[in-house]
Structure formats: C-alpha cells, structure tokens
Design a protein around this motif. Structure first.
Motif, PDB file in Angstrom:
ATOM      1  N   LEU A 163       0.756  -1.312  -0.150  1.00 20.23           N
ATOM      2  CA  LEU A 163       0.102   0.079   0.046  1.00 20.23           C
ATOM      3  C   LEU A 163       0.808   1.230   0.006  1.00 20.23           C
ATOM      4  N   TYR A 164       2.361   1.054  -0.037  1.00 26.30           N
ATOM      5  CA  TYR A 164       3.044   2.344  -0.025  1.00 26.30           C
ATOM      6  C   TYR A 164       2.719   3.344  -1.042  1.00 26.30           C
ATOM      7  N   PRO A 165       2.551   4.617  -0.727  1.00 21.55           N
ATOM      8  CA  PRO A 165       2.062   5.592  -1.681  1.00 21.55           C
ATOM      9  C   PRO A 165       2.645   5.811  -2.721  1.00 21.55           C
ATOM     10  N   LYS A 166       2.347   5.791  -3.887  1.00 24.08           N
ATOM     11  CA  LYS A 166       3.035   6.085  -4.992  1.00 24.08           C
ATOM     12  C   LYS A 166       4.124   7.414  -5.073  1.00 24.08           C
ATOM     13  N   ARG A 167       3.399   8.322  -4.455  1.00 21.88           N
ATOM     14  CA  ARG A 167       4.256   9.578  -4.468  1.00 21.88           C
ATOM     15  C   ARG A 167       5.289   9.509  -3.490  1.00 21.88           C
ATOM     16  N   GLY A 168       5.326   8.558  -2.546  1.00 17.93           N
ATOM     17  CA  GLY A 168       6.358   8.421  -1.496  1.00 17.93           C
ATOM     18  C   GLY A 168       5.721   8.889  -0.287  1.00 17.93           C
ATOM     19  N   VAL A 169       6.558   8.850   0.757  1.00 18.62           N
ATOM     20  CA  VAL A 169       5.979   9.346   2.197  1.00 18.62           C
ATOM     21  C   VAL A 169       7.125  10.533   2.377  1.00 18.62           C
ATOM     22  N   LYS A 170       6.405  11.526   2.944  1.00 18.91           N
ATOM     23  CA  LYS A 170       7.687  12.632   3.091  1.00 18.91           C
ATOM     24  C   LYS A 170       8.263  12.427   4.524  1.00 18.91           C
ATOM     25  N   VAL A 171       9.387  12.269   4.524  1.00 20.19           N
ATOM     26  CA  VAL A 171      10.132  12.249   5.853  1.00 20.19           C
ATOM     27  C   VAL A 171      10.765  13.567   6.100  1.00 20.19           C
ATOM     28  N   TRP A 172      10.651  14.419   7.073  1.00 16.32           N
ATOM     29  CA  TRP A 172      11.283  15.519   7.102  1.00 16.32           C
ATOM     30  C   TRP A 172      11.155  16.362   5.752  1.00 16.32           C
ATOM     31  N   GLY A 173      10.115  16.296   5.051  1.00 14.58           N
ATOM     32  CA  GLY A 173      10.005  17.099   3.886  1.00 14.58           C
ATOM     33  C   GLY A 173      10.631  16.422   2.612  1.00 14.58           C
ATOM     34  N   ILE A 174      11.279  15.387   2.835  1.00 14.82           N
ATOM     35  CA  ILE A 174      11.810  14.716   1.616  1.00 14.82           C
ATOM     36  C   ILE A 174      11.222  13.511   1.192  1.00 14.82           C
ATOM     37  N   PRO A 175      10.668  13.231  -0.055  1.00 18.51           N
ATOM     38  CA  PRO A 175       9.952  12.333  -0.565  1.00 18.51           C
ATOM     39  C   PRO A 175      10.949  10.684  -0.398  1.00 18.51           C
ATOM     40  N   VAL A 176      10.304   9.927   0.400  1.00 15.90           N
ATOM     41  CA  VAL A 176      11.094   8.563   0.492  1.00 15.90           C
ATOM     42  C   VAL A 176      10.480   7.558  -0.196  1.00 15.90           C
ATOM     43  N   HIS A 177      10.975   6.927  -1.004  1.00 16.17           N
ATOM     44  CA  HIS A 177      10.218   5.792  -1.949  1.00 16.17           C
ATOM     45  C   HIS A 177      10.684   4.423  -1.608  1.00 16.17           C
ATOM     46  N   ILE A 178      10.032   3.551  -1.172  1.00 18.98           N
ATOM     47  CA  ILE A 178      10.510   2.163  -1.043  1.00 18.98           C
ATOM     48  C   ILE A 178      10.177   1.178  -2.385  1.00 18.98           C
ATOM     49  N   ARG A 179       9.400   1.963  -3.034  1.00 17.37           N
ATOM     50  CA  ARG A 179       8.774   1.068  -4.323  1.00 17.37           C
ATOM     51  C   ARG A 179       9.304   1.812  -5.643  1.00 17.37           C
ATOM     52  N   LYS A 180      10.370   2.509  -5.478  1.00 20.48           N
ATOM     53  CA  LYS A 180      11.147   2.988  -6.550  1.00 20.48           C
ATOM     54  C   LYS A 180      12.676   2.658  -6.508  1.00 20.48           C
ATOM     55  N   ALA A 181      13.337   2.314  -7.644  1.00 16.61           N
ATOM     56  CA  ALA A 181      14.655   2.075  -7.331  1.00 16.61           C
ATOM     57  C   ALA A 181      15.343   2.732  -8.673  1.00 16.61           C
TER      58      ALA A 181
END
Lengths: 404, 87, 137
Positions: free
Chosen positions: A224-242
């Motif tokens: 379910l991880y969001p396509k746009r990533g999760v913002k951590v301290w304002g930085i988009p963090v992606h675990i479904r992109k490489a």
C-alpha cells in the motif's frame, strides 16, 4: 615508550584518553583525519526534547577535556601496521614508529558500497561523504541530488542536507543486484523505516512500526506504500522506486529510476530519467577493523554488529594482552555508545597497568553499566538486535578463552 | 557494472572468471584483482564478498574473508625503510 | 554558478570570515578558506573531477571523503598519492590531478600466457631468447 597509544580521535578514542590521563598514564592519540573528533564531526540531530545535538560541539568538549589533561593528540598521522613486541606494540605510521605498552584501536566504521551502474562518476559519493562536506567543510555537494539507499543513517543525513539548503529530489532504493539484495528489498527496508517512524511521524510508517512484527502487516504496508512516496522531514522517501543507473559523461547528469514490485523487481516501462548533479549512495556501515587484523586479533562475523568484529569482552579487552578495542570497530552503534565504551576501555587499560588500585574494579563495573544504559536510551538503533549481537560476542570471548 | 572501483572489476568479470575456472572465492579475487587495488578493499570488500557468496556459494567465514595484509594504507618505500624517526 | 559555500546554517551558525588561502590546481589558481581540504576547496569552485583512472582514463572524484577509498588521490607539490579529502590547503600549494599511466602488462599488448610467471622463467627467457646474462641479483 608510551603507556598507551590510541588509534582514532573519535568519541571512543578521546574518551579513553581522558580516562587514562585521569590516572596519569602517558597517552598519544593519532588520527589520519586533519581534525580531531572522528565521525562526531558532522553529526547533527534533534533530541526527543527538541534540542539539537551538534557533533562538532560534542567533539570540542571531549577534545578540550583531553587536552587539558595533557593527552598528546596528533592528526594527519596514518597508521599502516601494528607489530606485537616483547613488552607492547609497535605502531607503524607515516610519521614514524610509535612504541606503546598498551594499545587501543578505535578506528570506527567504513561505509559499505551499494554499487549501481555509473557509480564511479564524479558527483557520486557515499552518504557520509556528503555529511562531512556539508557540515564540516560547509560546502554544498550540488544543486539537486538523489539518495540511493533508505536506512537510518541516510534518512538522518538527508535531513542534514536539507537543513543546509541542499535540494534532494528523493530517496530511493538501489536496483536489486547480488550486492544490494537487502538494501534493494522493499520489505527489509520497510522494517528499517519502521524503526525511525517515531522520529518522522507519518501514518503509514507508524502503521508499519506498530505492527511490523507481523509479516503480513509489513507486506501490506509495502503493497500500500503511496506512489508519491512518504515525506520524511519534507523529503519524498520511496521504497517502491529504485535507481537503475547513474548517467553522465564526465560527471553525474541524471539518474534512471523505475518502479519496483513488492519483491524489488523493476516494473518494465516505468523508467524515468531524473536530472541531478549529485548522487549519495547509502549502503550502511561496517566495523573498520583492518589494524586489529594485522595486529593478530581473532575475528568473528556477527551480522547484528555489522560484519567482522574483533573478538573482545564487555570490558573492551581482546584476547591479545594489552590490546583493546572500543567504538564502532566493536559493532555499529551511536557516537554516545562509542564514548561510553571508550571510557570503559580507558579504565580497563588503567587497571592492567595499576593492577588493583582501590576502587578501580567498581569503576569498571559502573562504566560497563553505563554502556548498557546508553544503549538502552538510544533513540535509534542501526541494528534492531544489537543486544543479541553483543551477547553473542560475550560468549565467543569466553569460549575463545577456554579454548586457548 | 563495476564492483571494485580501484581495479575496475565488474560483476560480469567476477561471474565469468568463476564460470571459466570453476574456482574458489579466493582464486576469483586473485584472478580478477577485485578488492586488491589501491584502497586495500575498504570500499568494496563487503560488496565483493556478497557477489562471491552468490556466485561461489561460500559463506563469509570467521576470519576476515580477504586476509588483511600490512601495510593497510599505501606507504612510500622511504617510510617502510625506516627513514622516518623513531618517534 | 550559485555559491556552494554554506555561509549561514540554521544550527551550525555562520561561517565567520575564515582566512582565504590560494593554491593551484593543474596550474590554475583557486581560492579556498583556511581549514578547507583540497577536495572541499575545489568542490566550492564546482570542480568534481580530481583524477582519471590510471588505465581506463575514466573520470573520478571524491567518493568517501574521509580517507578510506583513495579515489581522490592527487599529486601535491610533487608528492603523488595524496588524498585530497584528507589534506588541508596551504598557501601556494601546487595540486595536480591524476593522469593515465602506461600499462605495459596490459594483456592487449602482451599475451598473458606468454609472460614469465617466476623470476627463474624470466631469467631463462632472457638467456635463451636474447643470449644475455641474467642480471646478478
């Protein structure tokens, strides 16, 4: 001949020097970096109470204390070999040979690589390199970059880059290959992220962290991880992109990124080229122990401690008489743990020299308890099962002693 | 893809060497020079080990997998020759 | 190009006027600040490439920035193999980037299988092929 030579002027080395000087042992500390402080320099994070913890200031405090007590600190000196002599050690450096009755190796950690095609281009650097360049040398590493590798360390440093005004496009995983099979696996990375969730509030991360012990929840969080990533301290963090590869002729010009499935497999046709002028590679840390190896110290591979670790006991003694280790060489943990271990190593060195001076045994016990207490208070752990790794090592040391 | 930066040894070089010579992890390193360049393997050691584990099936042992040999930093002959003072 | 110096930092504070230090990189004069390493002073000027791989000629810059990887090695005042990330700049310092070196043992030049594998083989070849005495050891 000095009573003690300490290799590494980081939190462990400086704290050990202070303990040794308090008991009047002659101490020389060498370090190959031009400034003392080790990797304390550059660390910057917010404590749970909101106060900033500034590694440069912490290093300054330790340095002042050690200097006031008369420790001899020489930077820009690089050790390349250690020989065991009849009554101690010979430390071979590019500034001559130093004789020591007792030796503490506190050389810290090195970064593991997460290779992806194009990673030798100028503009690609390890995440730690970016930290030092930004916070110590105060030079921006580029105009806009991407962090390849999502873990506790890279998330903390990404925040530091942002704080210094360096633009990060995002954090992504490295494409899976034989080296990156763990850092490139969304499930394993989710585990790591869950451990910093309390510091970077976000619903999906909290969801992952509270229930991540159940495998199905973790799998769900990854799916379910969001396509746009999760913002951590304002930085988009992606675990479904490489990141598939880094492009450029003479320097980094762009990174090719694709979507990946929950197992880390690239999804065909999803490739995108992101223009950047720098890339930070984050493959985690491993104990930098080569000097302990050439000194003849035995090793064990302990995953929870970050890799091959010199055999040692909880008083920081190795099986080699007069040889001690402290800090990240004994396992990857925070600078505060390293400092506590350094003080403990220093007291062990003093006891070896002074035998049973009144109160020393008690002080060593206190210092040991202090290391454990600091470890328990740590807000983040590099490895969630570091305790297990520590007790494995304790048993290994006992067995090693029995066998020899 | 380069694994060992110093010697520019690629993942394919390591795989090909193993398949051509059907040899041990140690021999792959000796033949390709992976992990044996200027830096002494500090940058790529864990990476080379991971590749070799997958290719050869050998697990990391208790000893340091690449036996560490002094000097662990490049030094000039004048330094090794004892030109430097006994400090 | 935008100034790469982080003059003001919300936590670490201001970079108080650190003294300027000038040095040369491949003959060109550069200015850094006191306490800069060669690598940080050059990056502040936007210079990333510090050498090329000695055989392939591919460009390289800093990688680890703390002395482990030796990717940033340059020649300083005639001394080769100096780490740009570990060496502070000094007034008048002459820094040269790393260049391609000849690779006489490259197997594209010599067939690797024909190369002598031991000194005895080498000495034998010298005697047999060239009718020369092996040099006294």
């Amino acid at each position: 001949m000095r009573d003690v030579v300490i290799i590494g002027a980081g939190p462990a080395g400086l704290s050990a020097a202070i303990a040794c000087r308090e008991w009047d042992l002659s101490v020389l500390i060498i370090d190959e970096f031009p400034k003392p402080g080790g990797r304390l320099l550059g660390q910057l994070h917010q404590e749970p109470d909101g106060e900033w913890w500034n590694g440069i200031k912490e290093a300054g405090k330790l340095l002042n204390h050690a200097t006031e007590l008369g420790a001899d600190i020489r930077c820009g000196v690089s050790a390349h070999h250690i020989e065991k002599a009849d009554n101690g050690f010979k430390v071979h450096t590019d500034a001559g040979v130093f004789d020591a009755e007792q030796l503490l190796i506190a050389t810290g950690a090195a970064e593991s690589a997460a290779p992806i095609p194009g990673w030798t281009l100028p503009g690609v650097m390890s995440i730690g390199a970016a930290q030092v360049m930004t916070n110590v040398h105060r030079v921006r590493v580029g105009e806009r970059g991407i962090v390849v590798g999502v873990n506790v360390l890279s998330a903390a440093i990404a925040r530091e880059l942002d704080l210094a005004g360096t633009e990060l496009h995002s954090m992504v995983l490295p494409a899976k290959n034989p080296v990156t099979k763990h850092y490139g696996d969304p499930g394993e990375v989710m585990d790591g992220l869950a451990r910093i969730a309390h510091m970077a509030p976000s619903r999906i991360l909290r969801f992952g962290s509270i229930l991540a012990r159940a495998g199905w929840v973790r799998r769900l969080a990854v799916r379910l991880y969001p396509k746009r990533g999760v913002k951590v301290w304002g930085i988009p963090v992606h675990i479904r992109k490489a990141a598939l590869k880094i492009n450029g002729r003479d320097r980094v010009e762009s990174v090719t990124v694709c979507n990946i499935d929950p197992a880390g497999k690239p999804i065909e046709g999803s490739e995108r080229t992101i223009p950047v002028d720098f890339v930070c590679i984050a493959g985690g840390l491993y104990p930098l122990a080569e000097l302990a190896a050439v000194a003849g110290c035995p090793f064990r591979y302990i995953e929870e401690l970050g890799g091959h670790v010199p055999v040692h006991n909880e008083r920081m003694e190795t099986p080699i008489d007069g040889l001690y280790v402290a800090g990240n060489i004994t396992g990857i943990e925070s600078a505060k743990v390293a400092a506590a271990q350094g003080r403990l190593a220093g007291l062990s060195i003093v006891r070896h020299r002074a035998k049973d001076k009144a109160g020393l045994g008690q002080r060593i016990d206190e210092a040991m308890r202090h290391v454990t207490a600091i470890r328990e208070q740590a807000t983040i752990q590099f490895h969630p099962e570091v305790d297990k790794g520590r007790s494995k090592m304790e048993n290994i040391f006992k067995e090693y002693r029995k066998a020899t | 893809m380069i694994i060992c930066r110093c010697e520019e040894v690629t993942l394919e070089d390591i795989r090909d060497t193993f398949h051509t010579y059907k040899c041990s992890a140690r021999e792959v390193k000796l033949r390709t020079r992976a992990g044996m360049g200027y830096c002494g393997g500090r940058t790529c050691r864990p990476a080379v080990d991971a590749v070799l584990e997958e290719v050869t099936g050998e697990k990391p042992g208790d000893d340091l997998p690449l036996k560490v040999q002094p000097p662990v930093r490049p030094v000039s002959l004048s330094v090794l020759g004892g030109d430097g003072d006994h400090a | 190009m935008r100034n790469r110096r982080i003059e003001e930092h919300p936590v670490l504070g201001s970079l108080r006027n650190r003294k300027a230090v000038s040095f040369t990189f491949d003959g060109k004069t550069c200015e850094g600040r006191e306490g800069d390493t060669i690598a940080s002073a050059l990056l502040a000027h936007g210079i990333r490439q510090l050498r090329v791989h000695e055989e392939s000629g591919r460009p390289r810059g800093i990688y680890c920035n703390i002395g482990h990887c030796f990717e940033c090695r340059v020649t300083v005042d005639g001394k080769a193999g100096v780490r740009a990330c570990m060496t502070e700049i000094r007034e008048g310092m002459a820094v040269e980037s790393g260049k391609v070196l000849p690779s006489p043992l490259n197997s594209s030049v010599f067939e690797a299988d024909e190369m002598p594998r031991t000194y005895a083989e080498f000495a034998g070849k010298q005697k047999g092929d060239n009718k020369k005495e092996a040099p006294d050891a």
